[in-house]
Design a protein around this motif. Structure first.
Motif, PDB file in Angstrom:
ATOM      1  N   THR A   1      27.237  38.089  33.671  1.00  0.00           N
ATOM      2  CA  THR A   1      28.502  38.780  33.479  1.00  0.00           C
ATOM      3  C   THR A   1      29.485  38.381  34.572  1.00  0.00           C
ATOM      4  O   THR A   1      29.188  38.499  35.756  1.00  0.00           O
ATOM      5  N   SER A   2      30.659  37.916  34.166  1.00  0.00           N
ATOM      6  CA  SER A   2      31.713  37.580  35.114  1.00  0.00           C
ATOM      7  C   SER A   2      32.265  38.865  35.729  1.00  0.00           C
ATOM      8  O   SER A   2      32.350  39.898  35.057  1.00  0.00           O
ATOM      9  N   LEU A   3      32.641  38.804  36.988  1.00  0.00           N
ATOM     10  CA  LEU A   3      33.234  39.975  37.639  1.00  0.00           C
ATOM     11  C   LEU A   3      34.493  40.425  36.917  1.00  0.00           C
ATOM     12  O   LEU A   3      34.816  41.607  36.910  1.00  0.00           O
ATOM     13  N   ASP A   4      35.216  39.480  36.305  1.00  0.00           N
ATOM     14  CA  ASP A   4      36.424  39.834  35.564  1.00  0.00           C
ATOM     15  C   ASP A   4      36.123  40.627  34.300  1.00  0.00           C
ATOM     16  O   ASP A   4      37.011  41.286  33.767  1.00  0.00           O
ATOM     17  N   ASP A   5      34.898  40.548  33.824  1.00  0.00           N
ATOM     18  CA  ASP A   5      34.523  41.213  32.586  1.00  0.00           C
ATOM     19  C   ASP A   5      33.807  42.537  32.789  1.00  0.00           C
ATOM     20  O   ASP A   5      33.473  43.212  31.817  1.00  0.00           O
TER      21      ASP A   5
ATOM     22  N   GLU B   1      26.744  50.273  34.279  1.00  0.00           N
ATOM     23  CA  GLU B   1      28.071  49.791  33.927  1.00  0.00           C
ATOM     24  C   GLU B   1      28.442  50.393  32.581  1.00  0.00           C
ATOM     25  O   GLU B   1      27.644  50.401  31.648  1.00  0.00           O
TER      26      GLU B   1
ATOM     27  N   SER C   1      39.054  45.096  31.924  1.00  0.00           N
ATOM     28  CA  SER C   1      39.441  43.691  32.057  1.00  0.00           C
ATOM     29  C   SER C   1      40.921  43.500  31.756  1.00  0.00           C
ATOM     30  O   SER C   1      41.625  42.779  32.460  1.00  0.00           O
TER      31      SER C   1
ATOM     32  N   ARG D   1      43.003  44.692  34.660  1.00  0.00           N
ATOM     33  CA  ARG D   1      42.998  43.733  35.769  1.00  0.00           C
ATOM     34  C   ARG D   1      43.890  42.535  35.462  1.00  0.00           C
ATOM     35  O   ARG D   1      44.635  42.061  36.321  1.00  0.00           O
ATOM     36  N   ARG D   2      43.820  42.037  34.220  1.00  0.00           N
ATOM     37  CA  ARG D   2      44.669  40.901  33.839  1.00  0.00           C
ATOM     38  C   ARG D   2      46.152  41.269  33.902  1.00  0.00           C
ATOM     39  O   ARG D   2      47.001  40.422  34.160  1.00  0.00           O
TER      40      ARG D   2
ATOM     41  N   GLN E   1      44.712  47.840  39.152  1.00  0.00           N
ATOM     42  CA  GLN E   1      43.412  48.022  39.791  1.00  0.00           C
ATOM     43  C   GLN E   1      43.071  49.504  39.787  1.00  0.00           C
ATOM     44  O   GLN E   1      43.966  50.352  39.887  1.00  0.00           O
TER      45      GLN E   1
END
Length: 152
Positions: A4-8, A108, A117, A120-121, A125
């Motif tokens: 899992t990407s931190l962005d996801d 999670e 996500s 964040r995009r 935050q």
């Protein structure tokens, strides 16, 4: 967790469930409900710890793999990240009664990951989050009902 990407990532929460001496059962109905949440894609379990606090206040922390017979929980044991540090364990154990056993669950919220996500995009935050205790909700509802019946 490594896939899992931190962005996801979605929001991550924890809870601690305490049992009095001799009353802990982590493999029964609790395990089935936890596995149902995992299987439905609602959550991803990140870490599980079992804490025991003796009568003198000494704390022993065990990872799920150290517990022995896991039953249905065996399915998620291999995916755990062992996230908590010794200082975290000490902080959590401070709330425990002597002679008790507690399960610590970190997960999670997969259901919220797409929204997190997107936030964040968009440059946002998370700056605060929290839980409203069930007792506070019940008290609020009861107070509202009582004020609605006053003067009738």
């Amino acid at each position: 967790m490594t896939d899992t990407s931190l962005d996801d990532l979605g929001p991550v929460d924890y809870l601690v469930v305490e049992f009095p001496a001799g009353a802990s059962n982590f493999t029964g109905e609790m395990a089935a409900e936890l596995l149902a949440l995992v299987d439905s894609g609602t959550i991803r379990v990140i870490d599980i710890l079992i804490l025991t606090k003796d009568e003198d206040g000494a704390v022993d922390a065990m990872e799920l793999a150290d517990v022995g017979e896991l039953g249905e929980l065996q399915a998620i044991e291999a995916q755990l990240a062992e996230l908590l540090a010794e200082e975290d364990v000490e902080h959590l154990a401070a709330a425990m009664e002597p002679g008790s056993t507690a399960g610590v669950l970190i997960w999670e919220n997969l259901w919220a990951a797409p929204f997190a996500s997107a936030a964040r995009r968009a440059g946002g935050q998370l700056i605060a989050n929290g839980r409203i205790p069930l007792q506070a909700i019940i008290a609020s509802i009861e107070a509202d009902e009582a004020s609605g019946t006053e003067g009738d």
